[in-house]
Design a protein around this motif. Sequence first.
Motif, PDB file in Angstrom:
ATOM      1  N   PHE A 123       0.831  -1.199   0.000  1.00 47.40           N
ATOM      2  CA  PHE A 123       0.000   0.000   0.000  1.00 47.40           C
ATOM      3  C   PHE A 123       0.873   1.258   0.000  1.00 47.40           C
ATOM      4  CE2 PHE A 123      -3.063   3.101   1.692  1.00 47.40           C
ATOM      5  CZ  PHE A 123      -4.117   2.861   0.826  1.00 47.40           C
ATOM      6  N   GLY A 124       2.036   1.187   0.651  1.00 48.08           N
ATOM      7  CA  GLY A 124       2.965   2.313   0.608  1.00 48.08           C
ATOM      8  C   GLY A 124       3.427   2.608  -0.815  1.00 48.08           C
ATOM      9  N   LEU A 125       3.720   1.560  -1.591  1.00 50.55           N
ATOM     10  CA  LEU A 125       4.100   1.744  -3.001  1.00 50.55           C
ATOM     11  C   LEU A 125       2.948   2.358  -3.793  1.00 50.55           C
ATOM     12  CD1 LEU A 125       6.033  -1.567  -3.794  1.00 50.55           C
ATOM     13  CD2 LEU A 125       6.980   0.750  -3.763  1.00 50.55           C
ATOM     14  N   ALA A 126       1.731   1.874  -3.535  1.00 55.52           N
ATOM     15  CA  ALA A 126       0.566   2.384  -4.256  1.00 55.52           C
ATOM     16  C   ALA A 126       0.332   3.868  -3.960  1.00 55.52           C
ATOM     17  CB  ALA A 126      -0.672   1.572  -3.886  1.00 55.52           C
ATOM     18  N   VAL A 127       0.487   4.259  -2.698  1.00 61.58           N
ATOM     19  CA  VAL A 127       0.330   5.677  -2.337  1.00 61.58           C
ATOM     20  C   VAL A 127       1.432   6.514  -2.970  1.00 61.58           C
ATOM     21  CG1 VAL A 127       0.359   7.318  -0.416  1.00 61.58           C
ATOM     22  CG2 VAL A 127      -0.898   5.165  -0.192  1.00 61.58           C
ATOM     23  N   GLY A 128       2.654   6.005  -2.975  1.00 60.24           N
ATOM     24  CA  GLY A 128       3.744   6.730  -3.626  1.00 60.24           C
ATOM     25  C   GLY A 128       3.488   6.947  -5.102  1.00 60.24           C
ATOM     26  N   ALA A 139       7.168   4.258 -15.562  1.00 60.01           N
ATOM     27  CA  ALA A 139       7.354   4.136 -14.115  1.00 60.01           C
ATOM     28  C   ALA A 139       6.070   3.651 -13.446  1.00 60.01           C
ATOM     29  CB  ALA A 139       7.782   5.481 -13.529  1.00 60.01           C
ATOM     30  N   ARG A 140       4.931   4.146 -13.927  1.00 62.51           N
ATOM     31  CA  ARG A 140       3.653   3.729 -13.358  1.00 62.51           C
ATOM     32  C   ARG A 140       3.386   2.253 -13.651  1.00 62.51           C
ATOM     33  NH1 ARG A 140       0.054   8.096 -12.360  1.00 62.51           N
ATOM     34  NH2 ARG A 140      -1.717   6.930 -13.147  1.00 62.51           N
ATOM     35  N   VAL A 141       3.682   1.837 -14.872  1.00 60.70           N
ATOM     36  CA  VAL A 141       3.506   0.429 -15.227  1.00 60.70           C
ATOM     37  C   VAL A 141       4.427  -0.449 -14.387  1.00 60.70           C
ATOM     38  CG1 VAL A 141       3.841  -1.283 -17.060  1.00 60.70           C
ATOM     39  CG2 VAL A 141       2.695   0.883 -17.565  1.00 60.70           C
ATOM     40  N   ALA A 142       5.658   0.037 -14.146  1.00 59.07           N
ATOM     41  CA  ALA A 142       6.613  -0.735 -13.341  1.00 59.07           C
ATOM     42  C   ALA A 142       6.097  -0.931 -11.918  1.00 59.07           C
ATOM     43  CB  ALA A 142       7.964  -0.028 -13.322  1.00 59.07           C
ATOM     44  N   VAL A 143       5.516   0.121 -11.325  1.00 62.62           N
ATOM     45  CA  VAL A 143       4.971   0.006  -9.974  1.00 62.62           C
ATOM     46  C   VAL A 143       3.822  -1.005  -9.953  1.00 62.62           C
ATOM     47  CG1 VAL A 143       3.761   1.223  -8.128  1.00 62.62           C
ATOM     48  CG2 VAL A 143       5.660   2.330  -9.293  1.00 62.62           C
ATOM     49  N   ILE A 145       3.373  -3.573 -11.925  1.00 60.27           N
ATOM     50  CA  ILE A 145       3.932  -4.923 -12.059  1.00 60.27           C
ATOM     51  C   ILE A 145       4.539  -5.384 -10.737  1.00 60.27           C
ATOM     52  CG2 ILE A 145       5.744  -6.287 -13.179  1.00 60.27           C
ATOM     53  CD1 ILE A 145       5.252  -4.596 -15.698  1.00 60.27           C
ATOM     54  N   VAL A 146       5.250  -4.482 -10.062  1.00 61.33           N
ATOM     55  CA  VAL A 146       5.856  -4.824  -8.769  1.00 61.33           C
ATOM     56  C   VAL A 146       4.778  -5.200  -7.754  1.00 61.33           C
ATOM     57  CG1 VAL A 146       7.110  -3.869  -6.784  1.00 61.33           C
ATOM     58  CG2 VAL A 146       7.965  -3.497  -9.098  1.00 61.33           C
ATOM     59  N   LEU A 147       3.664  -4.488  -7.753  1.00 56.57           N
ATOM     60  CA  LEU A 147       2.583  -4.795  -6.814  1.00 56.57           C
ATOM     61  C   LEU A 147       2.005  -6.188  -7.071  1.00 56.57           C
ATOM     62  CD1 LEU A 147       0.707  -1.365  -6.658  1.00 56.57           C
ATOM     63  CD2 LEU A 147       2.026  -2.447  -4.842  1.00 56.57           C
ATOM     64  N   VAL A 148       1.833  -6.540  -8.336  1.00 54.47           N
ATOM     65  CA  VAL A 148       1.334  -7.883  -8.670  1.00 54.47           C
ATOM     66  C   VAL A 148       2.325  -8.946  -8.214  1.00 54.47           C
ATOM     67  CG1 VAL A 148       0.704  -9.444 -10.551  1.00 54.47           C
ATOM     68  CG2 VAL A 148      -0.054  -7.061 -10.602  1.00 54.47           C
ATOM     69  N   LEU A 149       3.613  -8.721  -8.476  1.00 55.58           N
ATOM     70  CA  LEU A 149       4.647  -9.677  -8.060  1.00 55.58           C
ATOM     71  C   LEU A 149       4.684  -9.802  -6.534  1.00 55.58           C
ATOM     72  CD1 LEU A 149       7.570  -8.792 -10.493  1.00 55.58           C
ATOM     73  CD2 LEU A 149       6.125 -10.828 -10.543  1.00 55.58           C
TER      74      LEU A 149
END
Length: 332
Positions: A123-128, A139-143, A145-149
């Motif tokens: 959730f911290g990554l999502a808020v960032g 950069a948005r797509v990368a975030v 993908i990271v959340l899914v992983l």
Amino acid sequence: MLLLAALLIILLGAELFTNALEHLGERMGISEGVTGSVFAAVGTALPETMVPIVAILAGAASGNAALGADVGVGAILGAPLMLSTLALFLMAMFAAGRRGWKGTLQPEKSGLRRDSSWFLLCFGLAVGALFLPGQWGLARVAVAIVLVLCYFLYVLQTMRASAALVADGHDTEAGAPLYLRRLGLGERFASIILQLALGLVAIVLGAELFVRGVEHLSHWLGISALVLSMLIVPLATELPEKINSILWIRRGKDTLAFGNITGAMVFQGSLLPALGIALTDWRPSGPVLVTATVTLLAALYLAWLIRSGRALRSGQFLVFGLLYAAFVALTL
């Protein structure tokens, strides 16, 4: 009437889905932690998951992408907020009815720490990502993908911990017979999968009706679809299913009760924000920032309670109720 009909369809589908998940967990011989944090959490989160998906895609298809995005973002951020505040407060309140406000809550701590840590990270990554400029598409797509992983790594870590928990007596037991058994289909694996599919179909149909109802209600009340979705969608689609946690906590199954909520928090704090980042503007408006801030405060307080080394008591969870009340007051 449309909202009530949608809610009934969603609840019917979720009930079929979660009942089948309990039997699947029992048949697979996995722990209560996995069943609560993964199976039950995903099952009870499906109504809330389908609403933003249907809203965003239907809005884009109908040419009203802005409204669809508002409903979608409101539902995406409202779910973790409701779970981390109101759901935890209500669970503790019903536990206090039997144990008192000084009574102890005894979930399996390692799973609770794992859920809390992964939620704060995701959730911290999502808020960032809210503060990433719109032109930073990669950069948005990368975030996203990271959340899914992150969610799949969380599931893998939870499943790996299952064997040791089963050995310690935390194995899953279904609380009720499979519903399709009443139709003479027995409790075979095929019957479990069929009931899962029926539940999912009902949830999707109910979610589509609910989105239409929210659209008309927002016009009638003169409240933005974003704010209305944050307030109503989680209460209507997910909170009723958290009755499972209330029932489990009253039966002394604290691990299942907590896992049903904290596991859903990880699911809702990772996969759904990934969807919002990829398919909407995902920008930091006033209501969005209020929701994100209150959610993070609640999650940090929960993490502190878990890591303090002291016994969890029902009275400590009054803070979550106060945080939800503050959110409603600030948002309205």
